[in-house]
Scaffold this active site. Structure first.
Site, PDB file in Angstrom:
ATOM      1  N   SER A  39      90.909  27.091  58.340  1.00  8.53           N
ATOM      2  CA  SER A  39      90.111  25.934  58.748  1.00  8.53           C
ATOM      3  C   SER A  39      90.606  24.675  58.023  1.00  8.53           C
ATOM      4  O   SER A  39      91.798  24.357  58.075  1.00  8.53           O
ATOM      5  CB  SER A  39      88.642  26.229  58.453  1.00  8.53           C
ATOM      6  OG  SER A  39      87.811  25.251  58.990  1.00  8.53           O
ATOM      7  N   ARG A  73      73.729  21.847  58.116  1.00  9.15           N
ATOM      8  CA  ARG A  73      74.252  23.203  58.007  1.00  9.15           C
ATOM      9  C   ARG A  73      73.887  24.051  59.225  1.00  9.15           C
ATOM     10  O   ARG A  73      74.693  24.846  59.698  1.00  9.15           O
ATOM     11  CB  ARG A  73      73.717  23.861  56.732  1.00  9.15           C
ATOM     12  CG  ARG A  73      74.232  25.253  56.497  1.00  9.15           C
ATOM     13  CD  ARG A  73      75.742  25.281  56.392  1.00  9.15           C
ATOM     14  NE  ARG A  73      76.229  26.596  56.005  1.00  9.15           N
ATOM     15  CZ  ARG A  73      77.508  26.912  55.873  1.00  9.15           C
ATOM     16  NH1 ARG A  73      78.420  25.986  56.102  1.00  9.15           N
ATOM     17  NH2 ARG A  73      77.874  28.113  55.507  1.00  9.15           N
ATOM     18  N   ASP A  98      87.072  31.400  68.826  1.00  5.56           N
ATOM     19  CA  ASP A  98      86.857  30.235  67.961  1.00  5.56           C
ATOM     20  C   ASP A  98      86.931  28.970  68.817  1.00  5.56           C
ATOM     21  O   ASP A  98      87.989  28.597  69.297  1.00  5.56           O
ATOM     22  CB  ASP A  98      87.946  30.218  66.875  1.00  5.56           C
ATOM     23  CG  ASP A  98      87.776  29.074  65.881  1.00  5.56           C
ATOM     24  OD1 ASP A  98      86.900  28.207  66.095  1.00  5.56           O
ATOM     25  OD2 ASP A  98      88.523  29.060  64.889  1.00  5.56           O
ATOM     26  N   HIS A 121      84.627  30.862  64.829  1.00  2.00           N
ATOM     27  CA  HIS A 121      85.431  30.290  63.748  1.00  2.00           C
ATOM     28  C   HIS A 121      85.309  31.111  62.460  1.00  2.00           C
ATOM     29  O   HIS A 121      86.267  31.239  61.695  1.00  2.00           O
ATOM     30  CB  HIS A 121      84.969  28.846  63.510  1.00  2.00           C
ATOM     31  CG  HIS A 121      85.831  28.080  62.556  1.00  2.00           C
ATOM     32  ND1 HIS A 121      87.194  27.982  62.701  1.00  2.00           N
ATOM     33  CD2 HIS A 121      85.532  27.363  61.439  1.00  2.00           C
ATOM     34  CE1 HIS A 121      87.695  27.243  61.722  1.00  2.00           C
ATOM     35  NE2 HIS A 121      86.711  26.860  60.943  1.00  2.00           N
ATOM     36  N   ASP A 122      84.138  31.682  62.237  1.00  2.00           N
ATOM     37  CA  ASP A 122      83.908  32.476  61.024  1.00  2.00           C
ATOM     38  C   ASP A 122      84.806  33.706  60.931  1.00  2.00           C
ATOM     39  O   ASP A 122      84.888  34.333  59.875  1.00  2.00           O
ATOM     40  CB  ASP A 122      82.440  32.942  60.963  1.00  2.00           C
ATOM     41  CG  ASP A 122      81.567  31.943  60.218  1.00  2.00           C
ATOM     42  OD1 ASP A 122      82.119  30.967  59.673  1.00  2.00           O
ATOM     43  OD2 ASP A 122      80.336  32.140  60.186  1.00  2.00           O
TER      44      ASP A 122
END
Lengths: 205, 384
Positions: B157, B227, B322, B355-356
């Protein structure tokens, strides 16, 4: 122990066609046997495109530049004329649009090299004539019955050459070999009948 | 708390820190007269330190990438999946340095540390640092640690962006660049998400123009919202469906606006726990560093020209689901490297985690990463 290149003599023929230090794009490069061979024998640099997870890892293990991608998605990431040779080994018959891929190969490379199983081989003709059943090619990289083979666009040497004619492709070199990848004078005389695997080198006319 | 440490963990680790007194000139034109960098190391350096690997962290990451700081820790470092004995970043072979970026809130100089000139918290006065500033500060850390050339610089990232910048700015100082779930620049959509996150923070009444620490408060609500939003974008639609579906917290809907669905409960929990461990000014700064990263901008948007100095061999990895840093963005990097005739391998890993995924031990991802690092290690042995 035989090396990978000994088990795939078609790759040895391709490598004879390639000049020293060339920049190569190998479409469907598999486990990287050809790219690795060309790197060590010809000092050729290049990139492989491969979709299979295990093959991508095999290429990475050899330190090869492999790009995981689907050939059916085209080559639009590559600039025109950016390679000396674009190679398609035992894959033409497995793509969705062989003609479009040939067109792309011509755009991206100075010269193209393809190999494919020849459906004009006499045993295939005989099987179709005598049993009325579709030939099952043992020469193809991944054979199978008509309903599950990845080889969805089978052709003969004559078919391929007709397509080249239509597309303005000039054939520079052709070799037909048997499944052991050997040639003989008879095969050179009647390649479309006696050759099991066809290898072509070509460029845009 | 781990009752015993797993065998494939680096185990107990302690952060270290270094003070730098040589001023650091920043992209924004300001100068940091002095600063501190906090880092952890795993594994053992060889004689010439040629087995050193730098790990760059992402937006909310820090230097604690692997192992446990104490037996009371609930969780190991953020990249435990990849760092440890026998893992892709194998501590039996490599000496791994994981550094906390400037502007962070986890130990290195940043908004929640004291400005030596004023004796007060930096707060919003901490300069906006860029990916390039980070890389320059990392290079000084490498100098201090006696590392002339990294075997590899590695990151996911925002960390992947630092890897690219390393390869551009210090081509002689790394042999391999591993760019995971990265992008050559953010898209408008990505910047838009960051802007909403920043607005959530800055519009919180407790924000006080960023001087909230001096008011003995924090913009909890804004940071939590930021968040929560971020978290949605790090997951895929499929991953959220698989994890929560439309599952209810109780067995019925309540015709109100409190938590009915499990996914709401999860997001609130993620947001609230984030507030306890992260600083709002740092969140603003990190998202800005992401927005500003654009190495091609100085080369008429020609990424291949920007990457022209690169001599490192590269591995680029992306994940199919992602959508925040999509495979297409990684392919832009690959294309630019390829146009420059650089050595690059690219793997597009089938993964539903969004994405994680880059934080998770996905089999194909681990296999690709390990295969590549095995090559890096083999080179070391040839060299020795």
């Amino acid at each position: 122990m035989t090396s990978a290149i000994d088990r795939r003599p078609d790759l040895a023929i391709i490598s004879r066609w390639i000049r020293e230090g060339a920049r190569i794009l190998d479409l469907g490069c598999g486990d990287g046997t050809l790219l690795g061979h060309l790197r060590s024998s010809k000092g050729a640099g290049g990139y492989g495109i491969e979709i299979d997870d295990a093959n991508v890892i095999a290429c990475i293990r050899q330190g090869l530049s492999v790009i995981q991608s689907d050939l059916d998605a085209g080559l639009n990431e590559f600039d025109a004329g950016s390679f000396d040779y674009v190679i398609l080994s035992q894959t033409l018959q497995a793509v969705r649009y062989p003609d479009r891929l040939l067109e792309e190969m011509m755009r991206v490379g100075q010269e193209g090299i393809v190999t494919f199983p020849n459906m004009g081989y006499w045993r295939y003709r005989l099987r179709l004539a005598l049993t009325g059943r579709m030939p099952v090619s043992s020469a193809a990289a991944a054979p199978g019955e008509w309903y599950n083979t990845p080889n969805i666009h089978l052709c003969t040497l004559a078919d391929f050459e007709a397509l080249c004619e239509d597309m303005g492709i000039e054939i520079l070199e052709m070799t037909a070999v048997n499944s052991a990848h050997r040639s003989n004078p008879f095969m050179r005389t009647w390649p479309n009948t006696l050759g099991e695997i066809a290898l072509y080198r070509f460029r845009r006319r | 708390m781990p009752e015993s440490l797993p065998a494939d963990s680096v185990g107990l680790v302690q952060p270290q820190s270094l003070q730098f007194d040589q001023p650091l000139e920043l992209d924004c034109g300001r100068v940091l007269p002095e600063y501190e960098l906090v880092y952890e190391t795993y594994g053992t350096p060889n004689a010439d330190r040629s087995n050193a690997i730098l790990v760059c962290h992402a937006l909310s990451g820090d230097h604690h990438a692997a192992g446990y700081n104490s037996m009371e820790d609930r969780k190991p470092g953020w990249w435990e999946a990849c760092i440890g004995p026998g893992k892709p970043l194998d501590t039996n072979r490599f000496f791994i340095v994981s550094v906390n970026n400037l502007g962070s809130c986890k130990g290195s100089s940043g908004p929640n540390t004291i400005n030596p000139e004023t004796g007060r918290y930096w707060g919003p006065d901490f300069p906006i640092v860029t990916v390039r500033d980070w890389v320059h500060s990392h290079a000084r850390l490498a100098d201090a640690l006696g590392i002339d050339q990294w075997a590899a610089v590695v990151g996911g990232s925002l960390g992947g962006m630092q890897v690219m910048q390393w390869a551009i700015d210090y081509p002689d100082r790394l042999r391999h660049a591993v760019i995971i779930a990265g992008a050559p620049r953010l898209s408008a959509q990505n910047i838009a998400f960051n802007e909403v996150a920043r607005q959530a923070i800055m519009s919180d009444p407790e924000f006080h123009e960023g001087y909230y620490l001096e008011h003995d408060t924090v913009p909890r609500h804004g940071l939590m919202l930021a968040r929560m939003l971020g978290h949605i974008t790090y997951l895929s639609d499929e991953a959220m469906r698989a994890k929560f579906g439309r599952e209810l917290r109780t067995d019925q809907i309540n015709f109100g606006y409190d938590v009915d669905f499990q996914v709401e409960s999860y997001l609130r929990y993620q947001g609230q726990s984030f507030v306890d461990r992260f600083d709002a000014n740092t969140y603003l700064l990190m998202t800005r560093a992401l927005d500003y990263f654009d190495p091609a901008a100085e080369h008429d948007d020609d990424l291949a020209a920007a990457l022209a100095p690169v001599t490192a061999r590269s591995l680029v990895i992306s994940f199919t689901s992602d959508w925040r840093f999509s495979p297409e963005r990684s392919r832009e990097i690959v294309k630019a490297l390829l146009d420059g005739n650089k050595s690059v391998a690219y793997a597009e890993v089938q993964a539903h985690q969004g994405h994680d995924a880059f934080l998770m031990p996905i089999a194909q991802y681990m296999a690709v990463f390990r295969a590549y690092m095995d090559e890096v290690a083999a080179e070391l042995e040839e060299g020795a």
